[in-house]
Design a protein around this motif. Structure first.
Motif, PDB file in Angstrom:
ATOM      1  N   ALA A   1       0.827  -1.210   0.000  1.00  0.00           N
ATOM      2  CA  ALA A   1       0.000   0.000   0.000  1.00  0.00           C
ATOM      3  C   ALA A   1       0.860   1.258   0.000  1.00  0.00           C
ATOM      4  O   ALA A   1       0.483   2.282  -0.564  1.00  0.00           O
ATOM      5  CB  ALA A   1      -0.931   0.002   1.206  1.00  0.00           C
ATOM      6  N   LEU A   2       2.041   1.174   0.599  1.00  0.00           N
ATOM      7  CA  LEU A   2       2.943   2.326   0.668  1.00  0.00           C
ATOM      8  C   LEU A   2       3.853   2.448  -0.552  1.00  0.00           C
ATOM      9  O   LEU A   2       4.365   3.528  -0.825  1.00  0.00           O
ATOM     10  CB  LEU A   2       3.818   2.235   1.922  1.00  0.00           C
ATOM     11  CG  LEU A   2       3.114   2.394   3.258  1.00  0.00           C
ATOM     12  CD1 LEU A   2       4.120   2.219   4.389  1.00  0.00           C
ATOM     13  CD2 LEU A   2       2.431   3.745   3.357  1.00  0.00           C
ATOM     14  N   ARG A   3       4.021   1.350  -1.268  1.00  0.00           N
ATOM     15  CA  ARG A   3       4.960   1.363  -2.397  1.00  0.00           C
ATOM     16  C   ARG A   3       4.594   2.457  -3.394  1.00  0.00           C
ATOM     17  O   ARG A   3       3.455   2.605  -3.784  1.00  0.00           O
ATOM     18  CB  ARG A   3       4.994   0.012  -3.099  1.00  0.00           C
ATOM     19  CG  ARG A   3       6.120  -0.069  -4.109  1.00  0.00           C
ATOM     20  CD  ARG A   3       6.453  -1.479  -4.516  1.00  0.00           C
ATOM     21  NE  ARG A   3       5.314  -2.272  -4.870  1.00  0.00           N
ATOM     22  CZ  ARG A   3       5.174  -2.895  -6.036  1.00  0.00           C
ATOM     23  NH1 ARG A   3       6.093  -2.791  -6.964  1.00  0.00           N
ATOM     24  NH2 ARG A   3       4.125  -3.646  -6.267  1.00  0.00           N
ATOM     25  N   GLY A   4       5.584   3.230  -3.768  1.00  0.00           N
ATOM     26  CA  GLY A   4       5.372   4.294  -4.737  1.00  0.00           C
ATOM     27  C   GLY A   4       4.903   5.611  -4.145  1.00  0.00           C
ATOM     28  O   GLY A   4       4.755   6.594  -4.855  1.00  0.00           O
ATOM     29  N   THR A   5       4.656   5.638  -2.841  1.00  0.00           N
ATOM     30  CA  THR A   5       4.179   6.878  -2.215  1.00  0.00           C
ATOM     31  C   THR A   5       5.330   7.751  -1.720  1.00  0.00           C
ATOM     32  O   THR A   5       5.115   8.918  -1.404  1.00  0.00           O
ATOM     33  CB  THR A   5       3.264   6.589  -1.006  1.00  0.00           C
ATOM     34  OG1 THR A   5       4.037   5.958   0.029  1.00  0.00           O
ATOM     35  CG2 THR A   5       2.075   5.720  -1.379  1.00  0.00           C
TER      36      THR A   5
END
Length: 85
Positions: free
Chosen positions: A14-18
């Motif tokens: 869910a956090l990947r790329g944020t």
């Protein structure tokens, strides 16, 4: 591969790329084990809200206990805005 809460991979994906590291993220949820416990296991802070799935004494069902317990979602957001930003 199938992934879902409370698996650590679910929260990290869910956090990947944020651009947000787990220790910079906060999960607000009404499920102590799946929402809060899962997030905290992934290195995030977990705020438990006393709505929906919440039941009295849920705070004691996970270790470590939730970072914070709030009456509702707006109260949790207010805490984040006042104390964590």
């Amino acid at each position: 591969m199938v992934v879902g809460k409370p698996e650590k991979t679910f929260f990290l994906e869910a956090l990947r790329g944020t651009g947000c590291a787990p220790e910079e993220a906060v999960m607000i949820g009404d499920d102590c084990r799946d929402d809060v416990g899962g997030a905290q296991n992934a290195g995030m802070r977990g705020i438990l809200v006393r709505t929906g799935k919440y039941r009295p004494a849920d705070e004691g069902k996970i270790n470590p206990a939730p970072y914070l317990t709030c009456e509702n979602f707006p109260e949790a957001v207010e805490h984040i805005l006042e104390h964590l930003l």
